[in-house]
Write a protein that holds these residues in place. Sequence first.
Motif, PDB file in Angstrom:
ATOM      1  N   GLY A 103      32.677   2.922  56.437  1.00 51.72           N
ATOM      2  CA  GLY A 103      33.092   1.652  57.028  1.00 51.72           C
ATOM      3  C   GLY A 103      34.429   1.767  57.730  1.00 51.72           C
ATOM      4  O   GLY A 103      34.724   2.759  58.389  1.00 51.72           O
ATOM      5  N   ASN A 104      35.291   0.733  57.560  1.00 46.58           N
ATOM      6  CA  ASN A 104      36.592   0.721  58.216  1.00 46.58           C
ATOM      7  C   ASN A 104      37.725   1.152  57.299  1.00 46.58           C
ATOM      8  O   ASN A 104      38.901   1.001  57.655  1.00 46.58           O
ATOM      9  CB  ASN A 104      36.891  -0.682  58.768  1.00 46.58           C
ATOM     10  N   ASP A 105      37.404   1.650  56.113  1.00 43.92           N
ATOM     11  CA  ASP A 105      38.430   2.158  55.213  1.00 43.92           C
ATOM     12  C   ASP A 105      38.944   3.481  55.763  1.00 43.92           C
ATOM     13  O   ASP A 105      38.217   4.480  55.802  1.00 43.92           O
ATOM     14  CB  ASP A 105      37.846   2.352  53.810  1.00 43.92           C
ATOM     15  N   ILE A 106      40.209   3.502  56.201  1.00 44.87           N
ATOM     16  CA  ILE A 106      40.727   4.669  56.902  1.00 44.87           C
ATOM     17  C   ILE A 106      40.875   5.867  55.981  1.00 44.87           C
ATOM     18  O   ILE A 106      40.556   7.000  56.358  1.00 44.87           O
ATOM     19  CB  ILE A 106      42.077   4.337  57.581  1.00 44.87           C
ATOM     20  N   LEU A 109      37.498   7.127  55.590  1.00 41.19           N
ATOM     21  CA  LEU A 109      37.032   7.707  56.856  1.00 41.19           C
ATOM     22  C   LEU A 109      37.548   9.135  57.009  1.00 41.19           C
ATOM     23  O   LEU A 109      36.796  10.059  57.324  1.00 41.19           O
ATOM     24  CB  LEU A 109      37.514   6.838  58.015  1.00 41.19           C
ATOM     25  N   GLU A 160      38.415   5.100  67.842  1.00 42.13           N
ATOM     26  CA  GLU A 160      38.400   3.642  67.966  1.00 42.13           C
ATOM     27  C   GLU A 160      38.714   2.976  66.632  1.00 42.13           C
ATOM     28  O   GLU A 160      39.435   1.974  66.571  1.00 42.13           O
ATOM     29  CB  GLU A 160      37.030   3.179  68.478  1.00 42.13           C
ATOM     30  N   ARG A 161      38.199   3.536  65.548  1.00 46.08           N
ATOM     31  CA  ARG A 161      38.492   2.974  64.224  1.00 46.08           C
ATOM     32  C   ARG A 161      39.951   3.181  63.850  1.00 46.08           C
ATOM     33  O   ARG A 161      40.570   2.310  63.228  1.00 46.08           O
ATOM     34  CB  ARG A 161      37.555   3.577  63.180  1.00 46.08           C
ATOM     35  N   GLY A 164      41.883   0.567  65.698  1.00 46.23           N
ATOM     36  CA  GLY A 164      41.740  -0.734  65.060  1.00 46.23           C
ATOM     37  C   GLY A 164      42.601  -0.843  63.809  1.00 46.23           C
ATOM     38  O   GLY A 164      43.241  -1.872  63.565  1.00 46.23           O
ATOM     39  N   ALA A 165      42.632   0.217  63.002  1.00 45.36           N
ATOM     40  CA  ALA A 165      43.455   0.214  61.793  1.00 45.36           C
ATOM     41  C   ALA A 165      44.934   0.139  62.146  1.00 45.36           C
ATOM     42  O   ALA A 165      45.723  -0.533  61.468  1.00 45.36           O
ATOM     43  CB  ALA A 165      43.168   1.468  60.975  1.00 45.36           C
ATOM     44  N   ARG A 168      46.032  -3.275  62.933  1.00 50.88           N
ATOM     45  CA  ARG A 168      46.132  -4.109  61.731  1.00 50.88           C
ATOM     46  C   ARG A 168      47.289  -3.682  60.840  1.00 50.88           C
ATOM     47  O   ARG A 168      47.475  -4.221  59.748  1.00 50.88           O
ATOM     48  CB  ARG A 168      44.814  -4.021  60.926  1.00 50.88           C
ATOM     49  N   GLU A 170      47.675  -0.722  59.385  1.00 50.97           N
ATOM     50  CA  GLU A 170      47.219   0.074  58.246  1.00 50.97           C
ATOM     51  C   GLU A 170      47.606   1.548  58.339  1.00 50.97           C
ATOM     52  O   GLU A 170      47.546   2.258  57.335  1.00 50.97           O
ATOM     53  CB  GLU A 170      45.694  -0.047  58.107  1.00 50.97           C
TER      54      GLU A 170
END
Length: 239
Positions: A103-106, A109, A160-161, A164-165, A168, A170
């Motif tokens: 998912g979007n958990d860096i 990831l 891209e992720r 995005g992080a 935010r 992050e």
Amino acid sequence: MSTRHPPARKSRTAAGKAARRAPGRPGADAPDQRERVLDAAIACYVEQGIAGTTLKRIADRAGVNPALLHYYFGDKAQLREAVINERLLPAFGGLRERVMGEGNDIAGLIGGFVQGVGMLVAEHPWLPSLWVREVLCEGGSLRDVLFERVGPQLPLMMAERFAGAQSRGEINADLDPRLLMVSLVGLTLFPVAGAPIWRQLFQAEDLDYDGLRRHTLALLERGLELAAPASMADPEEQA
């Protein structure tokens, strides 16, 4: 009085039918020949490069008649495409699925990518060397595969992720999301490809990929924990 043909005549007829079989056509007793050819092609690509590998060389490596390659693949370009579609893209597809699952958990990831590359290399040990030869080197025959097929599916998606992080708050605002992806590749695929060199240089035969994975994750999670001297500070900040 009737004339009877000797039994040997039937045997010769059967042999004649077998001899008339299309040249290079596989027999029923060799169902794995196509896979052997793909394996042989990859081995030759790694050793000699795609451009420098002939169909005869691949046939010799696979232990088959060169005509068999034409039967299965047609020509050299079609064999290359088969290697891409049946070996290379599925390998990266498995890595992408692992990463997408985070998912979007860096942290997940990045960890998923590092772990996934380890599994990728364990299952396909030929991949790092082939990637360095045919993608990084000028004139490599797989560079188009990176730009058109692998890139949009994995590196661009991860960048891209990361962006995005970063938006935010992050991850470090000083990082470039694109270069973060470059760094991840540099910390995973490239050390594996260069393992014969650095293992000999540092007498580090004890270091396997699991050790490399732990080092990479520690480096990414905690960095070098340096108290940066003035010489390492940003020139703009010094001004």
